[in-house]
Design a protein around this motif. Structure first.
Motif, PDB file in Angstrom:
ATOM      1  N   MET A   2      36.664 -21.640 -22.305  1.00  0.00           N
ATOM      2  CA  MET A   2      37.267 -22.849 -22.642  1.00  0.00           C
ATOM      3  C   MET A   2      36.764 -24.088 -21.896  1.00  0.00           C
ATOM      4  O   MET A   2      36.719 -24.981 -22.674  1.00  0.00           O
ATOM      5  CB  MET A   2      38.843 -22.560 -22.067  1.00  0.00           C
ATOM      6  CG  MET A   2      39.743 -23.969 -22.258  1.00  0.00           C
ATOM      7  SD  MET A   2      39.979 -23.889 -24.294  1.00  0.00           S
ATOM      8  CE  MET A   2      41.779 -24.130 -24.160  1.00  0.00           C
ATOM      9  N   PHE A   3      36.146 -24.140 -20.792  1.00  0.00           N
ATOM     10  CA  PHE A   3      35.520 -25.143 -20.432  1.00  0.00           C
ATOM     11  C   PHE A   3      34.285 -25.510 -21.246  1.00  0.00           C
ATOM     12  O   PHE A   3      34.129 -26.769 -21.291  1.00  0.00           O
ATOM     13  CB  PHE A   3      35.105 -24.827 -18.920  1.00  0.00           C
ATOM     14  CG  PHE A   3      34.149 -25.844 -18.287  1.00  0.00           C
ATOM     15  CD1 PHE A   3      34.618 -27.237 -17.755  1.00  0.00           C
ATOM     16  CD2 PHE A   3      32.652 -25.832 -18.287  1.00  0.00           C
ATOM     17  CE1 PHE A   3      33.710 -28.023 -17.355  1.00  0.00           C
ATOM     18  CE2 PHE A   3      31.871 -27.017 -17.806  1.00  0.00           C
ATOM     19  CZ  PHE A   3      32.435 -27.937 -17.000  1.00  0.00           C
ATOM     20  N   ALA A   4      33.625 -24.763 -21.879  1.00  0.00           N
ATOM     21  CA  ALA A   4      32.491 -25.019 -22.673  1.00  0.00           C
ATOM     22  C   ALA A   4      32.889 -25.860 -23.788  1.00  0.00           C
ATOM     23  O   ALA A   4      32.486 -26.822 -24.343  1.00  0.00           O
ATOM     24  CB  ALA A   4      31.452 -23.718 -23.105  1.00  0.00           C
ATOM     25  N   ARG A   5      34.126 -25.350 -24.563  1.00  0.00           N
ATOM     26  CA  ARG A   5      34.672 -26.020 -25.581  1.00  0.00           C
ATOM     27  C   ARG A   5      35.093 -27.427 -25.205  1.00  0.00           C
ATOM     28  O   ARG A   5      34.778 -28.339 -25.912  1.00  0.00           O
ATOM     29  CB  ARG A   5      35.897 -25.188 -26.150  1.00  0.00           C
ATOM     30  CG  ARG A   5      35.360 -24.116 -26.861  1.00  0.00           C
ATOM     31  CD  ARG A   5      36.695 -23.514 -27.526  1.00  0.00           C
ATOM     32  NE  ARG A   5      36.407 -22.159 -28.283  1.00  0.00           N
ATOM     33  CZ  ARG A   5      37.102 -21.184 -28.528  1.00  0.00           C
ATOM     34  NH1 ARG A   5      38.393 -21.533 -28.424  1.00  0.00           N
ATOM     35  NH2 ARG A   5      36.458 -20.246 -29.217  1.00  0.00           N
ATOM     36  N   VAL A   6      35.722 -27.600 -24.116  1.00  0.00           N
ATOM     37  CA  VAL A   6      36.212 -29.073 -23.636  1.00  0.00           C
ATOM     38  C   VAL A   6      34.950 -29.722 -23.567  1.00  0.00           C
ATOM     39  O   VAL A   6      34.957 -31.069 -23.747  1.00  0.00           O
ATOM     40  CB  VAL A   6      37.051 -28.742 -22.366  1.00  0.00           C
ATOM     41  CG1 VAL A   6      37.479 -30.275 -21.944  1.00  0.00           C
ATOM     42  CG2 VAL A   6      38.540 -27.893 -22.778  1.00  0.00           C
ATOM     43  N   GLY A 154      21.931 -25.254 -25.001  1.00  0.00           N
ATOM     44  CA  GLY A 154      22.441 -23.858 -24.916  1.00  0.00           C
ATOM     45  C   GLY A 154      23.970 -23.597 -24.624  1.00  0.00           C
ATOM     46  O   GLY A 154      24.218 -22.577 -24.787  1.00  0.00           O
ATOM     47  N   LEU A 155      24.600 -24.597 -24.397  1.00  0.00           N
ATOM     48  CA  LEU A 155      25.811 -24.351 -24.337  1.00  0.00           C
ATOM     49  C   LEU A 155      26.777 -23.811 -25.330  1.00  0.00           C
ATOM     50  O   LEU A 155      27.336 -22.920 -25.378  1.00  0.00           O
ATOM     51  CB  LEU A 155      26.623 -25.593 -23.828  1.00  0.00           C
ATOM     52  CG  LEU A 155      26.410 -26.264 -22.412  1.00  0.00           C
ATOM     53  CD1 LEU A 155      26.976 -27.366 -21.982  1.00  0.00           C
ATOM     54  CD2 LEU A 155      26.669 -25.214 -21.321  1.00  0.00           C
ATOM     55  N   GLY A 156      26.409 -24.460 -26.594  1.00  0.00           N
ATOM     56  CA  GLY A 156      27.029 -23.930 -27.756  1.00  0.00           C
ATOM     57  C   GLY A 156      26.615 -22.570 -28.226  1.00  0.00           C
ATOM     58  O   GLY A 156      27.511 -21.896 -28.518  1.00  0.00           O
ATOM     59  N   GLY A 157      25.390 -22.168 -27.923  1.00  0.00           N
ATOM     60  CA  GLY A 157      24.894 -20.694 -28.005  1.00  0.00           C
ATOM     61  C   GLY A 157      25.651 -19.821 -27.161  1.00  0.00           C
ATOM     62  O   GLY A 157      26.085 -18.722 -27.566  1.00  0.00           O
ATOM     63  N   ARG A 158      26.031 -19.972 -25.882  1.00  0.00           N
ATOM     64  CA  ARG A 158      26.543 -19.454 -25.102  1.00  0.00           C
ATOM     65  C   ARG A 158      28.046 -18.792 -25.559  1.00  0.00           C
ATOM     66  O   ARG A 158      28.517 -17.861 -25.575  1.00  0.00           O
ATOM     67  CB  ARG A 158      26.651 -19.838 -23.649  1.00  0.00           C
ATOM     68  CG  ARG A 158      25.470 -19.885 -22.974  1.00  0.00           C
ATOM     69  CD  ARG A 158      25.725 -20.258 -21.605  1.00  0.00           C
ATOM     70  NE  ARG A 158      24.071 -20.754 -20.874  1.00  0.00           N
ATOM     71  CZ  ARG A 158      24.287 -21.845 -20.363  1.00  0.00           C
ATOM     72  NH1 ARG A 158      25.039 -22.704 -19.848  1.00  0.00           N
ATOM     73  NH2 ARG A 158      22.914 -22.142 -19.895  1.00  0.00           N
ATOM     74  N   VAL A 159      28.686 -19.790 -26.222  1.00  0.00           N
ATOM     75  CA  VAL A 159      30.150 -19.617 -26.527  1.00  0.00           C
ATOM     76  C   VAL A 159      30.227 -18.806 -27.512  1.00  0.00           C
ATOM     77  O   VAL A 159      30.876 -17.863 -27.689  1.00  0.00           O
ATOM     78  CB  VAL A 159      30.603 -20.959 -27.202  1.00  0.00           C
ATOM     79  CG1 VAL A 159      31.861 -20.730 -27.927  1.00  0.00           C
ATOM     80  CG2 VAL A 159      31.042 -22.108 -25.860  1.00  0.00           C
ATOM     81  N   ARG A 160      29.272 -18.790 -28.618  1.00  0.00           N
ATOM     82  CA  ARG A 160      28.878 -17.873 -29.788  1.00  0.00           C
ATOM     83  C   ARG A 160      28.453 -16.295 -29.493  1.00  0.00           C
ATOM     84  O   ARG A 160      29.291 -15.555 -29.638  1.00  0.00           O
ATOM     85  CB  ARG A 160      27.718 -18.468 -30.769  1.00  0.00           C
ATOM     86  CG  ARG A 160      28.304 -19.043 -32.154  1.00  0.00           C
ATOM     87  CD  ARG A 160      27.387 -19.163 -33.077  1.00  0.00           C
ATOM     88  NE  ARG A 160      26.728 -20.615 -32.730  1.00  0.00           N
ATOM     89  CZ  ARG A 160      25.513 -20.801 -32.332  1.00  0.00           C
ATOM     90  NH1 ARG A 160      24.728 -19.950 -32.329  1.00  0.00           N
ATOM     91  NH2 ARG A 160      25.117 -21.943 -32.004  1.00  0.00           N
TER      92      ARG A 160
END
Length: 174
Positions: A2-6, A154-160
């Motif tokens: 959730m933190f990464a999305r925000v 790399g944040l977007g990749g981690r969520v995926r």
């Protein structure tokens, strides 16, 4: 997760907001160019009048000042020459911005801004809500750039990867 999305949404919104202000900044910059041109035209007119009063052309007056034994006169001649050169540059930029299409004006400003005018514009800059197509498109581009930069970090990749990993765990437990 959730933190990464925000964080992703926050960065994208900030970058979209910043880029949406480029047309407004360029507009305020264009207004300042007009004022600087007016002031420099006055300096030029005074210099032309002084040169004419002594039966000299502008170039002959500048040459006379450059050859003077008086250092003050030499320095003043160099500053007048710089002012005349700057006047020419500002007039060219003003003409280019005036005759350019909406998106081109921002590019013209970004390509070769006048340092003094840019600094003064920034000191007095007042953000505005972008209600033009240009502002809206640049906001969208900035939003996309913000997302792209986070993906590179790399944040977007981690969520995926987390979603994929959770999906595999759920399939394995069924």
């Amino acid at each position: 997760m959730m933190f990464a999305r925000v964080l992703t949404l926050g960065v994208a919104l900030v970058s979209g907001t910043v880029t949406s202000q480029l047309p407004e900044f360029a507009q305020q910059y264009r207004q300042r160019i007009g004022g600087a041109i007016d002031a420099l035209e006055e300096v030029k007119a005074d210099f032309v009048a002084d040169a004419t009063a002594t039966n000299k052309s502008v170039s002959a007056a500048l040459e006379h000042m450059a050859q003077s034994a008086d250092q003050f006169v030499q320095l003043r001649g160099m500053s007048i020459e710089r002012s005349l050169d700057r006047l020419g540059s500002l007039k060219e930029q003003q003409l280019a911005m005036t005759s350019a299409a909406a998106f081109e004006r921002v590019w013209i400003f970004l390509r070769e801004p006048d340092t003094k005018i840019s600094k003064a514009t920034w000191e007095d800059f007042e953000p505005a809500v972008p209600v033009t197509v240009e502002g809206g498109v640049l906001a969208g581009i900035g939003f996309a750039i913000g997302l792209f930069m986070l993906r590179l970090a790399g944040l977007g990749g981690r969520v995926r990867r987390r979603r994929k990993h959770r999906g595999q765990q759920q399939v394995g437990t069924q």
